[in-house]
Design a protein around this motif. Structure first.
Motif, PDB file in Angstrom:
ATOM      1  N   THR A  22     -23.499 -22.602   8.344  1.00  0.00           N
ATOM      2  CA  THR A  22     -23.380 -21.110   7.500  1.00  0.00           C
ATOM      3  C   THR A  22     -24.176 -20.176   8.287  1.00  0.00           C
ATOM      4  O   THR A  22     -23.486 -18.616   8.358  1.00  0.00           O
ATOM      5  N   ARG A  23     -24.775 -20.596   9.185  1.00  0.00           N
ATOM      6  CA  ARG A  23     -25.585 -19.123   9.766  1.00  0.00           C
ATOM      7  C   ARG A  23     -24.271 -19.038  10.997  1.00  0.00           C
ATOM      8  O   ARG A  23     -24.561 -17.571  11.871  1.00  0.00           O
ATOM      9  N   ILE A  24     -23.548 -19.878  11.619  1.00  0.00           N
ATOM     10  CA  ILE A  24     -22.632 -19.918  12.477  1.00  0.00           C
ATOM     11  C   ILE A  24     -21.686 -18.709  11.875  1.00  0.00           C
ATOM     12  O   ILE A  24     -21.054 -17.618  12.463  1.00  0.00           O
ATOM     13  N   LYS A  25     -21.392 -18.811  10.488  1.00  0.00           N
ATOM     14  CA  LYS A  25     -20.870 -17.606  10.004  1.00  0.00           C
ATOM     15  C   LYS A  25     -21.336 -16.298   9.618  1.00  0.00           C
ATOM     16  O   LYS A  25     -20.743 -15.293  10.499  1.00  0.00           O
TER      17      LYS A  25
ATOM     18  N   ILE B  82     -22.328  -9.732  15.112  1.00  0.00           N
ATOM     19  CA  ILE B  82     -21.132  -9.347  16.164  1.00  0.00           C
ATOM     20  C   ILE B  82     -20.331  -8.113  15.211  1.00  0.00           C
ATOM     21  O   ILE B  82     -20.157  -7.227  15.773  1.00  0.00           O
ATOM     22  N   GLY B  83     -19.883  -8.382  13.830  1.00  0.00           N
ATOM     23  CA  GLY B  83     -18.837  -7.557  14.038  1.00  0.00           C
ATOM     24  C   GLY B  83     -19.774  -6.245  12.914  1.00  0.00           C
ATOM     25  O   GLY B  83     -18.889  -5.051  13.164  1.00  0.00           O
ATOM     26  N   ASN B  84     -20.902  -6.445  12.245  1.00  0.00           N
ATOM     27  CA  ASN B  84     -21.489  -5.436  11.725  1.00  0.00           C
ATOM     28  C   ASN B  84     -22.076  -4.461  13.120  1.00  0.00           C
ATOM     29  O   ASN B  84     -21.673  -3.206  13.090  1.00  0.00           O
TER      30      ASN B  84
ATOM     31  N   ASP C  42     -12.436 -12.602  13.304  1.00  0.00           N
ATOM     32  CA  ASP C  42     -12.682 -13.695  14.447  1.00  0.00           C
ATOM     33  C   ASP C  42     -12.525 -13.286  16.232  1.00  0.00           C
ATOM     34  O   ASP C  42     -13.153 -12.246  16.344  1.00  0.00           O
ATOM     35  N   ALA C  43     -14.371 -14.258  15.868  1.00  0.00           N
ATOM     36  CA  ALA C  43     -15.190 -14.041  16.719  1.00  0.00           C
ATOM     37  C   ALA C  43     -14.381 -14.016  18.177  1.00  0.00           C
ATOM     38  O   ALA C  43     -15.719 -12.493  19.223  1.00  0.00           O
ATOM     39  N   GLN C  44     -13.797 -14.505  18.436  1.00  0.00           N
ATOM     40  CA  GLN C  44     -13.366 -14.189  19.845  1.00  0.00           C
ATOM     41  C   GLN C  44     -12.662 -12.447  20.619  1.00  0.00           C
ATOM     42  O   GLN C  44     -12.772 -12.303  21.321  1.00  0.00           O
ATOM     43  N   LYS C  45     -11.772 -12.507  19.024  1.00  0.00           N
ATOM     44  CA  LYS C  45     -11.244 -11.395  19.695  1.00  0.00           C
ATOM     45  C   LYS C  45     -12.516 -10.689  19.368  1.00  0.00           C
ATOM     46  O   LYS C  45     -12.178  -9.333  20.112  1.00  0.00           O
ATOM     47  N   MET C  46     -13.545 -10.645  18.900  1.00  0.00           N
ATOM     48  CA  MET C  46     -14.616  -9.715  17.928  1.00  0.00           C
ATOM     49  C   MET C  46     -15.259  -9.585  19.770  1.00  0.00           C
ATOM     50  O   MET C  46     -15.518  -8.454  20.465  1.00  0.00           O
TER      51      MET C  46
ATOM     52  N   ASP D 257     -27.002  -4.299  22.999  1.00  0.00           N
ATOM     53  CA  ASP D 257     -27.999  -5.342  23.604  1.00  0.00           C
ATOM     54  C   ASP D 257     -27.945  -6.506  21.930  1.00  0.00           C
ATOM     55  O   ASP D 257     -28.076  -7.152  22.224  1.00  0.00           O
ATOM     56  N   LYS D 258     -27.633  -5.716  20.746  1.00  0.00           N
ATOM     57  CA  LYS D 258     -27.873  -6.054  19.607  1.00  0.00           C
ATOM     58  C   LYS D 258     -26.446  -7.672  19.855  1.00  0.00           C
ATOM     59  O   LYS D 258     -26.428  -8.258  18.643  1.00  0.00           O
ATOM     60  N   VAL D 259     -25.581  -6.857  20.015  1.00  0.00           N
ATOM     61  CA  VAL D 259     -23.968  -7.507  19.725  1.00  0.00           C
ATOM     62  C   VAL D 259     -24.101  -9.042  21.077  1.00  0.00           C
ATOM     63  O   VAL D 259     -23.985  -9.276  20.955  1.00  0.00           O
ATOM     64  N   MET D 260     -25.069  -8.556  22.186  1.00  0.00           N
ATOM     65  CA  MET D 260     -25.507  -9.800  23.050  1.00  0.00           C
ATOM     66  C   MET D 260     -25.880 -10.885  22.385  1.00  0.00           C
ATOM     67  O   MET D 260     -25.809 -11.287  23.137  1.00  0.00           O
TER      68      MET D 260
END
Length: 180
Positions: free
Chosen positions: A30-33, A39-41, A86-90, A132-135
């Motif tokens: 759940t935390r991974i999702k 990341i998307g936000n 998709d996290a990788q596309k993000m 920075d937040k994305v990282m």
């Protein structure tokens, strides 16, 4: 009688362990999702800031039309990646945005008139903060995925993972890996 109590107590301990490990798997998944959503936000926030930055900087960079085309394309990639979840596309889209914004950062840092413009300065600060937040979100996702994958692989939690069909998570490939 004592052996029945002992077996009953042992069974309760085993069940408690089983439930606690199962709950840990569910919690980490759940935390991974949630981390992927964060990341998307942040990427969406970054994409929303870009048109304002472009409008503010355009007058100073009239000769750099390719930069604006690259930024627009990178922004489209972000929006598309966020929509897919998709996290990788993000991550790839985020890398593309960083590359596209680099020339604007260079112009901003070397142009005193542009630095004096409060709007541009504020937008640059917000973009830096968002990057920075994305990282940080990516780092969190990588750590959570690693913890989860360790639990799937090591004994005795791997038995519970097999029992409840928990599979390894792919994780993220860092930008240097995606370019190869």
């Amino acid at each position: 009688m004592n052996s029945i109590l002992l077996l009953g107590g042992l069974l309760i301990l085993v069940l408690f362990y089983l439930f606690s490990i199962y709950n840990k798997f569910v919690t980490i998944k759940t935390r991974i999702k949630a981390s992927i959503q964060e990341i998307g936000n942040q990427l969406k926030r970054q994409a929303d800031l870009i048109p304002n930055l472009i409008a503010s900087v355009k007058g100073y960079m009239k000769h750099e039309k390719d930069i604006f085309a690259d930024i627009t394309e990178a922004r489209k990639m972000v929006v598309s990646a966020v929509q897919t979840g998709d996290a990788q596309k993000m991550v790839s889209a985020s890398t593309q945005v960083s590359r596209a914004l680099a020339p604007i950062r260079a112009v901003f840092e070397s142009t005193p008139q542009l630095q004096a413009t409060g709007t541009v300065s504020k937008l640059m600060d917000e973009l830096r903060d968002t990057a920075d937040k994305v990282m940080y979100s990516r780092r969190t996702l990588i750590d959570l995925t690693a913890d989860y994958n360790v639990m799937v692989a090591v004994f005795p939690s791997n038995l519970i993972a097999k029992m409840f069909n928990f599979k390894q998570e792919a994780g993220l490939k860092m930008p240097a890996e995606t370019e190869k």
